[in-house]
Each structure stands twice: as C-alpha cells, then as structure tokens.
Design a protein around this motif. Structure first.
Motif, PDB file in Angstrom:
ATOM      1  N   HIS A 125       0.849  -1.205   0.000  1.00 60.05           N
ATOM      2  CA  HIS A 125       0.000   0.000   0.000  1.00 60.05           C
ATOM      3  C   HIS A 125       0.882   1.251   0.000  1.00 60.05           C
ATOM      4  O   HIS A 125       0.673   2.170  -0.803  1.00 60.05           O
ATOM      5  CB  HIS A 125      -0.941  -0.004   1.215  1.00 60.05           C
ATOM      6  N   ARG A 176       0.913   3.948  -2.987  1.00 61.36           N
ATOM      7  CA  ARG A 176       0.449   5.295  -2.623  1.00 61.36           C
ATOM      8  C   ARG A 176       1.487   6.351  -3.012  1.00 61.36           C
ATOM      9  O   ARG A 176       1.145   7.411  -3.521  1.00 61.36           O
ATOM     10  CB  ARG A 176       0.142   5.333  -1.123  1.00 61.36           C
ATOM     11  N   ARG A 192     -12.117  -1.749   8.626  1.00 64.39           N
ATOM     12  CA  ARG A 192     -10.768  -2.181   9.018  1.00 64.39           C
ATOM     13  C   ARG A 192     -10.904  -3.447   9.852  1.00 64.39           C
ATOM     14  O   ARG A 192     -11.799  -3.537  10.706  1.00 64.39           O
ATOM     15  CB  ARG A 192     -10.083  -1.142   9.893  1.00 64.39           C
ATOM     16  N   CYS A 210      -7.589  10.629   1.929  1.00 60.74           N
ATOM     17  CA  CYS A 210      -7.880  10.733   0.500  1.00 60.74           C
ATOM     18  C   CYS A 210      -6.677  11.263  -0.283  1.00 60.74           C
ATOM     19  O   CYS A 210      -6.140  12.328   0.022  1.00 60.74           O
ATOM     20  CB  CYS A 210      -9.059  11.677   0.303  1.00 60.74           C
TER      21      CYS A 210
HETATM   22  C1  HEM Z   1      -9.717   7.795   0.065  1.00 59.98           C
HETATM   23  C2  HEM Z   1     -13.263  11.105   0.438  1.00 59.98           C
HETATM   24  C3  HEM Z   1     -12.210  12.774  -4.012  1.00 59.98           C
HETATM   25  C4  HEM Z   1      -8.932   9.251  -4.523  1.00 59.98           C
HETATM   26  C5  HEM Z   1     -10.748   8.577   0.546  1.00 59.98           C
HETATM   27  C6  HEM Z   1     -11.320   8.463   1.875  1.00 59.98           C
HETATM   28  C7  HEM Z   1     -12.318   9.374   1.965  1.00 59.98           C
HETATM   29  C8  HEM Z   1     -12.375  10.083   0.714  1.00 59.98           C
HETATM   30  C9  HEM Z   1     -13.217   9.618   3.164  1.00 59.98           C
HETATM   31  C10 HEM Z   1     -10.859   7.500   2.973  1.00 59.98           C
HETATM   32  C11 HEM Z   1     -11.741   6.274   3.036  1.00 59.98           C
HETATM   33  C12 HEM Z   1     -11.340   5.333   4.159  1.00 59.98           C
HETATM   34  O1  HEM Z   1     -10.529   5.684   5.028  1.00 59.98           O
HETATM   35  O2  HEM Z   1     -11.874   4.220   4.174  1.00 59.98           O
HETATM   36  C13 HEM Z   1     -13.270  11.846  -0.738  1.00 59.98           C
HETATM   37  C14 HEM Z   1     -14.136  12.991  -0.991  1.00 59.98           C
HETATM   38  C15 HEM Z   1     -13.834  13.465  -2.239  1.00 59.98           C
HETATM   39  C16 HEM Z   1     -12.785  12.618  -2.776  1.00 59.98           C
HETATM   40  C17 HEM Z   1     -15.161  13.537  -0.011  1.00 59.98           C
HETATM   41  C18 HEM Z   1     -14.423  14.617  -3.006  1.00 59.98           C
HETATM   42  C19 HEM Z   1     -15.074  15.620  -2.496  1.00 59.98           C
HETATM   43  C20 HEM Z   1     -11.215  11.984  -4.527  1.00 59.98           C
HETATM   44  C21 HEM Z   1     -10.593  12.178  -5.816  1.00 59.98           C
HETATM   45  C22 HEM Z   1      -9.695  11.157  -5.964  1.00 59.98           C
HETATM   46  C23 HEM Z   1      -9.722  10.353  -4.757  1.00 59.98           C
HETATM   47  C24 HEM Z   1     -10.912  13.328  -6.768  1.00 59.98           C
HETATM   48  C25 HEM Z   1      -8.765  10.864  -7.115  1.00 59.98           C
HETATM   49  C26 HEM Z   1      -8.789  11.442  -8.257  1.00 59.98           C
HETATM   50  C27 HEM Z   1      -8.882   8.564  -3.330  1.00 59.98           C
HETATM   51  C28 HEM Z   1      -8.020   7.414  -3.101  1.00 59.98           C
HETATM   52  C29 HEM Z   1      -8.238   6.993  -1.774  1.00 59.98           C
HETATM   53  C30 HEM Z   1      -9.242   7.892  -1.224  1.00 59.98           C
HETATM   54  C31 HEM Z   1      -7.068   6.779  -4.106  1.00 59.98           C
HETATM   55  C32 HEM Z   1      -7.596   5.797  -1.070  1.00 59.98           C
HETATM   56  C33 HEM Z   1      -6.300   6.195  -0.399  1.00 59.98           C
HETATM   57  C34 HEM Z   1      -5.591   5.024   0.254  1.00 59.98           C
HETATM   58  O3  HEM Z   1      -6.206   3.972   0.462  1.00 59.98           O
HETATM   59  O4  HEM Z   1      -4.409   5.189   0.571  1.00 59.98           O
HETATM   60  N1  HEM Z   1     -11.413   9.584  -0.135  1.00 59.98           N
HETATM   61  N2  HEM Z   1     -12.480  11.644  -1.844  1.00 59.98           N
HETATM   62  N3  HEM Z   1     -10.663  10.881  -3.919  1.00 59.98           N
HETATM   63  N4  HEM Z   1      -9.603   8.815  -2.177  1.00 59.98           N
HETATM   64 FE1  HEM Z   1     -10.975  10.282  -1.997  1.00 59.98          FE
END
Ligand code: HEM
Length: 442
Positions: free
Chosen positions: A100, A104, A323, A389
């Motif tokens: 991961h 990342r 988790r 995120c």
């Molecule tokens: C992870 C919210 C937009 C890519 C997350 C998580 C949240 C989140 C809450 C964590 C989930 C967890 O811990 O289980 C949001 C919100 C967004 C948004 C509210 C827009 C308002 C985006 C965009 C992208 C993105 C635009 C990519 C272009 C990712 C990725 C993860 C992630 C790849 C996983 C990170 C990891 O596991 O290391 N997002 N997201 N997100 N988000 Fe977003």
C-alpha cells in the motif's frame, strides 16, 4: 494494558442481530436511520453485525483519532467480497502494509501541487462547456449531468481521454457502482453479475487506452503515465492488472465523490440565497479576472468556507471502509476484539454538538477565523491517517473552480414537486437527482 486484562473489558453496547445476516437488512434499508437510532440508544461506540462480520461502529473525534493512529498497526483495511471483485485485487483500496505504501507513493505524484496547478486550465475549459450546455437546456436534472461533467474532467486529467459525454460509458459505470452494495453471488442478471460484466467492459476500455499510450508514449504526467512507468523498491513494474485496477479505482473515486459534493453545493446554495449572495459579493469584489489561476482561487476565502461547510454537512462519503482488528485493543473502556471489523462514521462525526454550534445548520461562518470550528479529527470529509484521501487537493480545486464559474454567471432554482431527501449509499445524493431551472444572469 496486557492482552489478558484487555480481554476482561466489556464489549461495546449494541446488538449482533440475527444469525448470519446480523443487522444487514435494516442497515441497507436506511443506513442513515440505522446509525442514528443506535447512536441515540448506545452512544458513539457500538457493536453490530454487517456484511457478514461482527463490527464496531466508531463516531466522533476520539474514535477517528484511534482509527487513524492504529491503521496499519493493529487495524488493517478489509473489503467486502463485492468490493474485492469489483475494484480488483491490484487496486490501492485492496493493498495493505508495504505494498500500500509503495503504490500510494507512486500515485501521489499525480496529486503534487505542481501537477494540481497544471490541471486548472483544462478543468476551467470543461466546466465552461458544461455551463453553456446547461444554459441551453434550460431545465435539467443536475446529479446525472454533474456525473458526466466530473467523469469528463477525471478521464481527461487522469488518463488523458475525452470521455466526451459517452452516454453508454456512464450507464456502464452506474451498473458497476450498483454492484458495490449487492450480495456478491453471481446468478444471471443479478445486480452483482451485471456489475461484474460492467467491470469487464470498463477494463476493456482502459486496456484500449493503455494500448494506445504504449503505441504513442507521451511525456504526459497524468496518473496513467505515472502508473505505466511506476516501479517498486526492487525495480519491478506494476503489472497490467494493477495499472488497470487503479485507473478504474481513481476514475470512480475521482468522479462519484465530486458529483455528490457538487450536487450538495448546488442544492444548499439554492436553499440559502443569503450564502449565495455573500459568495457572489466576494467574486464581484475580487473582479472576474480571466483566466482563472490558483492564485485567484486562493483569494476566495469565503468560498472556501462555503465548500468546507458543504463537505461537513453533506459528506459525499458518509462512512469509511472497514478495518480488520488484528489484535484486541481498548477504546474508551471497551474491548475492540481481534477478528472483528471497525469503521468510522463521517456523517455523524460532523454532527457533534460539542464541536459544532447548531450542527444541523448550513452555516459557512463556522469556519471563519474567529470561530474556527474545524477541530482536528472532528472534521474528516477526506478521512485521515495513512489512508487519507489521495485526491483531496484535486477535489478541492475542482469544487472551487466549478463554484466560482457557476456563481459568477449563472442562476438556478429548484423545480417544484421533487424529492430532495438524501440517499446515502454508495455515495450521498438527492433522491430525485436535483431538478432545476438554469439560466445565465443578466
Ligand atoms: C480515500 C473522500 C475525491 C482518490 C478517501 C477516503 C475518503 C475520501 C473519506 C478514505 C476512506 C477510508 O478511510 O476508508 C473523498 C471525498 C472526495 C474525494 C469527499 C471529493 C469531495 C477523490 C478524488 C480522488 C480520490 C478526486 C482521485 C482522483 C482517493 C483514493 C483513496 C481515497 C485513491 C484511497 C487512499 C488510500 O487507500 O491510501 N477519499 N475523496 N478521492 N480517495 Fe478520496
């Protein structure tokens, strides 16, 4: 505390429901009400049984701090079978530990400040063309339109492809997303079966794009370019499967969440004309300078507060992923047992009246410097810790740019006779998709 003394702690209050199905049926029927009722009955940490797993639900700053601090140590990402199949084993959401971390690091390159600054011009261009389109439509259902818009932006900036409002692609996505919360059993035409087919169609599309890129390598530093060049610590390339799974994952993460956020923005501004007026006054005071740059966007501090408040009141992702508890641990005097799952509830954490004054109200002034209600771990629309995120700066940029161009030049009004109640899963949205009349300001 030793393992033995931890095991003597009480389990959190709550019910595990029926054998095998647990409390899944009532959860899926109305996830918002499910959490609300149990929070009222048991408090901010309670047990339940969802997706075939004994689970502890966590709400509030202390609980989110606990999860972020322990992620990758005694807690590890785990996914329901439907997610595993539909996202694919190579996707970042499936990776844990060192793999991961490595992935990342690679993906983060596409979201560095320099890369983000390079997205402004294209984002503005696509935004303008959609605003023109909606103006010519006159009336529209905004949620599906915003989906097309955010998909176009994500496709162009993340993989260099003009999705060009491909109606069919949008339908395929919809079928795919519907499968996420389905029972993962494949029988012909079941939701899950259709979603698996949709995944295959999407991967075929991505395959074609990769093939084209390999034929005509470009210096484009988009996510696809980065993934195709990425190597792990031993110098190995990502496999084609890993590249495809992550392109799919990012396209989905990058457009579903933003569609939800922008729909909420449009709805809340329509319901709160005084906020729209104040946001517009800020634009007028700054002057409608063109072309928009990140420097101009940074000066829009009231708009920042508005967008922050949209993500607090109506977070697009209402809860985190699950988790797995790898070792029994303690939280607030309760045992969090090994082998169970935990997740944190973003929606309810944002409603804590000890942190937010009148939390149910849409009040962007709560984030003005003199009030600064956004305390750490209580404001978590983008999650936190090692899985925060990856796309949050991309998301903030798109939200701000969209909002600035929208409020400068356009007006909209909710059409009567529609249901605007929020549907929460898989991503928050108004029930009837937000029907509006849309026109250019004189
Ligand atoms: C992870 C919210 C937009 C890519 C997350 C998580 C949240 C989140 C809450 C964590 C989930 C967890 O811990 O289980 C949001 C919100 C967004 C948004 C509210 C827009 C308002 C985006 C965009 C992208 C993105 C635009 C990519 C272009 C990712 C990725 C993860 C992630 C790849 C996983 C990170 C990891 O596991 O290391 N997002 N997201 N997100 N988000 Fe977003």
């Amino acid at each position: 505390m030793t393992t033995l003394s931890k095991e003597r702690l009480p389990l959190p209050p709550g019910s595990l429901g029926l054998p095998i199905v647990g409390e899944m049926i009532s959860y899926l029927r109305d996830p918002g009400r499910f959490i609300e009722q149990r929070q009222q009955r048991y408090g901010t940490i309670f047990k339940t049984h969802l997706f075939g797993q004994k689970t502890v639900v966590l709400i509030g700053a202390e609980a989110s701090r606990f999860l972020f601090a322990n992620e990758g140590k005694v807690l590890s990402m785990t996914n329901p079978l439907s997610f595993e199949v539909l996202l694919g084993a190579g996707s970042i959401g499936m990776k844990t530990g060192i793999s991961h971390q490595n992935l990342r690091k690679q993906l983060a390159q596409a979201f560095q400040p320099r890369a983000i600054a390079g997205y402004v011009c294209t984002m503005a261009e696509i935004t303008r063309s959609y605003l023109h389109k909606w103006e010519s439509l006159g009336t529209l259902t905004w949620y599906p339109e915003l989906k097309k818009y955010t998909l176009d932006v994500a496709s162009k900036l993340l993989v260099g492809v003009d999705a060009g409002s491909d109606e069919n692609l949008e339908k395929v996505y919809e079928t795919w997303a519907q499968g996420l919360l389905s029972i993962p059993i494949r029988f012909p035409r079941s939701k899950f079966d259709r979603a698996v087919h949709a995944r295959e169609q999407l991967l075929t599309k991505i395959d074609q794009v990769i093939h084209q890129r390999q034929q005509n390598p470009s210096s484009q530093q988009d996510v696809l370019g980065i993934l195709l060049q990425a190597r792990d610590e031993q110098g190995n390339h990502l496999s084609l499967e890993e590249v495809k799974d992550n392109v799919l994952g990012l396209l989905v993460a990058g457009h579903e969440t933003l569609t939800s956020a922008l729909t909420s923005l449009c709805l809340l501004l329509a319901q709160h004309p005084e906020v729209l007026q104040a946001a517009r006054a800020e634009q007028e005071q700054l002057g409608f300078i063109e072309p928009l740059t990140q420097e101009h966007l940074k000066q829009m501090t009231y708009l920042d507060q508005v967008l922050k408040e949209v993500l607090r009141l109506t977070p697009p992702v209402v809860r985190s992923g699950d988790r797995k508890v790898l070792e029994s641990c303690e939280l607030s005097g309760y045992l969090i047992p090994k082998g169970w799952n935990v997740f944190y509830q973003i929606q309810e954490t944002h409603q804590d009246s000890n942190v937010y004054i009148k939390p149910e109200r849409f009040d962007p002034q709560r984030f003005a410097p003199e009030r600064a209600e956004d305390k750490k771990f209580s404001y978590i629309p983008f999650g936190g810790g090692i899985r925060e995120c990856l796309g949050k700066e991309f998301a903030r940029l798109e939200m701000k740019l969209f909002a600035a161009l929208l409020i400068r030049e356009y007006e909209w009004k909710l059409l009567p006779g529609q249901n605007i109640e929020r549907v929460l899963l898989p991503f928050s949205r108004p029930h009837d998709g937000l029907k509006v009349k849309f026109w250019r300001r004189c």
